[in-house]
Design a protein around this motif. Sequence first.
Motif, PDB file in Angstrom:
ATOM      1  N   ALA A   1      30.153  70.069  46.551  1.00 37.63           N
ATOM      2  CA  ALA A   1      31.494  69.965  47.131  1.00 37.63           C
ATOM      3  C   ALA A   1      31.499  69.016  48.326  1.00 37.63           C
ATOM      4  CB  ALA A   1      31.985  71.348  47.554  1.00 37.63           C
ATOM      5  N   ILE A   2      30.379  68.999  49.073  1.00 35.35           N
ATOM      6  CA  ILE A   2      30.314  68.154  50.269  1.00 35.35           C
ATOM      7  C   ILE A   2      29.965  66.707  49.907  1.00 35.35           C
ATOM      8  CG2 ILE A   2      29.074  67.757  52.439  1.00 35.35           C
ATOM      9  CD1 ILE A   2      28.722  70.806  52.616  1.00 35.35           C
ATOM     10  N   THR A   3      28.898  66.517  49.091  1.00 38.94           N
ATOM     11  CA  THR A   3      28.395  65.164  48.793  1.00 38.94           C
ATOM     12  C   THR A   3      28.909  64.604  47.482  1.00 38.94           C
ATOM     13  OG1 THR A   3      26.424  65.995  47.644  1.00 38.94           O
ATOM     14  CG2 THR A   3      26.269  65.702  50.034  1.00 38.94           C
ATOM     15  N   GLY A   4      29.443  65.473  46.638  1.00 37.71           N
ATOM     16  CA  GLY A   4      29.893  65.021  45.322  1.00 37.71           C
ATOM     17  C   GLY A   4      28.781  64.975  44.298  1.00 37.71           C
ATOM     18  N   LYS A   5      27.542  65.351  44.695  1.00 38.41           N
ATOM     19  CA  LYS A   5      26.395  65.317  43.783  1.00 38.41           C
ATOM     20  C   LYS A   5      25.534  66.547  44.003  1.00 38.41           C
ATOM     21  CE  LYS A   5      26.242  60.318  44.280  1.00 38.41           C
ATOM     22  NZ  LYS A   5      25.496  59.194  44.871  1.00 38.41           N
ATOM     23  N   SER A   6      24.960  67.030  42.910  1.00 40.84           N
ATOM     24  CA  SER A   6      24.013  68.130  43.023  1.00 40.84           C
ATOM     25  C   SER A   6      22.638  67.574  43.375  1.00 40.84           C
ATOM     26  CB  SER A   6      23.936  68.899  41.698  1.00 40.84           C
ATOM     27  OG  SER A   6      23.373  68.071  40.698  1.00 40.84           O
ATOM     28  N   THR A   7      21.704  68.471  43.679  1.00 38.37           N
ATOM     29  CA  THR A   7      20.345  68.040  44.023  1.00 38.37           C
ATOM     30  C   THR A   7      19.705  67.285  42.869  1.00 38.37           C
ATOM     31  OG1 THR A   7      20.095  69.959  45.473  1.00 38.37           O
ATOM     32  CG2 THR A   7      18.078  68.831  44.798  1.00 38.37           C
ATOM     33  N   ASP A   8      19.854  67.779  41.652  1.00 36.77           N
ATOM     34  CA  ASP A   8      19.277  67.119  40.478  1.00 36.77           C
ATOM     35  C   ASP A   8      19.884  65.735  40.272  1.00 36.77           C
ATOM     36  OD1 ASP A   8      17.654  69.251  40.007  1.00 36.77           O
ATOM     37  OD2 ASP A   8      18.963  70.174  38.501  1.00 36.77           O
ATOM     38  N   GLU A   9      21.182  65.624  40.473  1.00 41.98           N
ATOM     39  CA  GLU A   9      21.846  64.330  40.313  1.00 41.98           C
ATOM     40  C   GLU A   9      21.376  63.333  41.371  1.00 41.98           C
ATOM     41  OE1 GLU A   9      26.110  65.691  38.324  1.00 41.98           O
ATOM     42  OE2 GLU A   9      25.865  65.656  40.504  1.00 41.98           O
ATOM     43  N   GLU A  10      21.196  63.823  42.598  1.00 38.46           N
ATOM     44  CA  GLU A  10      20.700  62.956  43.665  1.00 38.46           C
ATOM     45  C   GLU A  10      19.288  62.481  43.362  1.00 38.46           C
ATOM     46  OE1 GLU A  10      20.922  64.713  47.501  1.00 38.46           O
ATOM     47  OE2 GLU A  10      22.921  63.918  47.895  1.00 38.46           O
ATOM     48  N   LEU A  11      18.449  63.395  42.868  1.00 37.12           N
ATOM     49  CA  LEU A  11      17.071  63.040  42.539  1.00 37.12           C
ATOM     50  C   LEU A  11      17.033  62.006  41.419  1.00 37.12           C
ATOM     51  CD1 LEU A  11      14.057  63.508  42.924  1.00 37.12           C
ATOM     52  CD2 LEU A  11      14.198  65.421  41.317  1.00 37.12           C
ATOM     53  N   THR A  12      17.850  62.208  40.386  1.00 39.36           N
ATOM     54  CA  THR A  12      17.912  61.250  39.273  1.00 39.36           C
ATOM     55  C   THR A  12      18.371  59.885  39.750  1.00 39.36           C
ATOM     56  OG1 THR A  12      18.412  63.037  37.716  1.00 39.36           O
ATOM     57  CG2 THR A  12      18.937  60.790  37.013  1.00 39.36           C
ATOM     58  N   GLU A  13      19.356  59.877  40.632  1.00 39.88           N
ATOM     59  CA  GLU A  13      19.870  58.609  41.161  1.00 39.88           C
ATOM     60  C   GLU A  13      18.800  57.875  41.963  1.00 39.88           C
ATOM     61  OE1 GLU A  13      23.332  57.012  44.217  1.00 39.88           O
ATOM     62  OE2 GLU A  13      23.553  58.966  43.251  1.00 39.88           O
ATOM     63  N   LYS A  14      18.040  58.628  42.767  1.00 39.14           N
ATOM     64  CA  LYS A  14      16.987  58.006  43.564  1.00 39.14           C
ATOM     65  C   LYS A  14      15.885  57.434  42.678  1.00 39.14           C
ATOM     66  CE  LYS A  14      17.682  60.685  47.791  1.00 39.14           C
ATOM     67  NZ  LYS A  14      17.131  61.710  48.712  1.00 39.14           N
ATOM     68  N   LEU A  15      15.543  58.155  41.605  1.00 42.39           N
ATOM     69  CA  LEU A  15      14.529  57.653  40.678  1.00 42.39           C
ATOM     70  C   LEU A  15      15.006  56.380  39.983  1.00 42.39           C
ATOM     71  CD1 LEU A  15      13.278  60.989  39.053  1.00 42.39           C
ATOM     72  CD2 LEU A  15      12.021  59.519  40.635  1.00 42.39           C
ATOM     73  N   ASN A  16      16.264  56.379  39.557  1.00 46.33           N
ATOM     74  CA  ASN A  16      16.823  55.186  38.913  1.00 46.33           C
ATOM     75  C   ASN A  16      16.861  54.004  39.877  1.00 46.33           C
ATOM     76  OD1 ASN A  16      17.224  56.549  36.511  1.00 46.33           O
ATOM     77  ND2 ASN A  16      19.340  57.114  36.993  1.00 46.33           N
ATOM     78  N   GLN A  17      17.194  54.299  41.122  1.00 48.64           N
ATOM     79  CA  GLN A  17      17.240  53.247  42.134  1.00 48.64           C
ATOM     80  C   GLN A  17      15.851  52.669  42.375  1.00 48.64           C
ATOM     81  OE1 GLN A  17      18.959  54.493  45.834  1.00 48.64           O
ATOM     82  NE2 GLN A  17      18.790  52.472  46.784  1.00 48.64           N
TER      83      GLN A  17
END
Length: 287
Positions: free
Chosen positions: A37-53
């Motif tokens: 609700a605060i960031t718009g992303k869950s922990t798993d989504e953030e982790l996946t995004e960082k790996l892709n980056q």
Amino acid sequence: MTYKQGLAPLAIVLIVTLCLAAGTATGYAFREPIQKAITGKSTDEELTEKLNQAETEKSKFELEGIATSVDATNSILTVKVKSSTDSIKELRLSEAPISVASSATIQSGDQKSLKIADIPIDSQVHVSGAISEGKLTATKILIQKENGLEKQGDNFALGGTVKEVGTDSLVLTVKTANAKVKDQKGKDVTIKVTDVTIIEKGDSVIALSDVKTDDDIQAIGVIVKEEYSATKIEVKIKEQAGTLEEEQENNAGEDSNIQNENQNQGQGAGSSNTGGNSSNSNSNKNE
């Protein structure tokens, strides 16, 4: 103290422990929805995004260095790397060949539509692009300084096609040049070859007589009294065209020679036999 009074503190401790455990579990249960609700992303989504980056960063590169060779024909820029992103850190302080994409932007100051042949040898460049299968492809090149080495004296670096070859010199039609002799681009320049000139082709050191008209070369040296004297000449190796056809023609020629040789041998043998029969006939008549 009665029995019931002794159990009371234990019950309180047990109740507090259960409440804390329940609160912790409840906290974990509500943490993900609150974070999303605060960031718009869950922990798993953030982790996946960082790996892709991280993977994306590995497929890109940026470097700064000195342009040591410009092959306009094959669109290859060779740079002595001074600094770079970690994605190509193993290339630092080494010479790296870089393919220049046909759509690459090459810029120097206000000039934004330059071609690879316009990159001066010895210029300081900033190159960015992509990494694919271990090869670097430049999509943007910024020429920062035309004479990045700041050499002393009138040194030259020229690239182009050999027009003539003499006994102690050659005539070069200039395609690329460093800053000090950039006005020679498009002109024919006579380059002196001395006893100290090193001429290389691939891994071999060759003589001036081995250099042929239409060879593509890179020459570096010094200008003394308006005479270009080379210290090193590098002859580019061209791909052999029509090798298969030449081999087939050679094989056909060899087959034809063998056939003619066999025919000649057969005719010689026939003549020898005829002569032998004639001798025998004459001998019989005499008897």
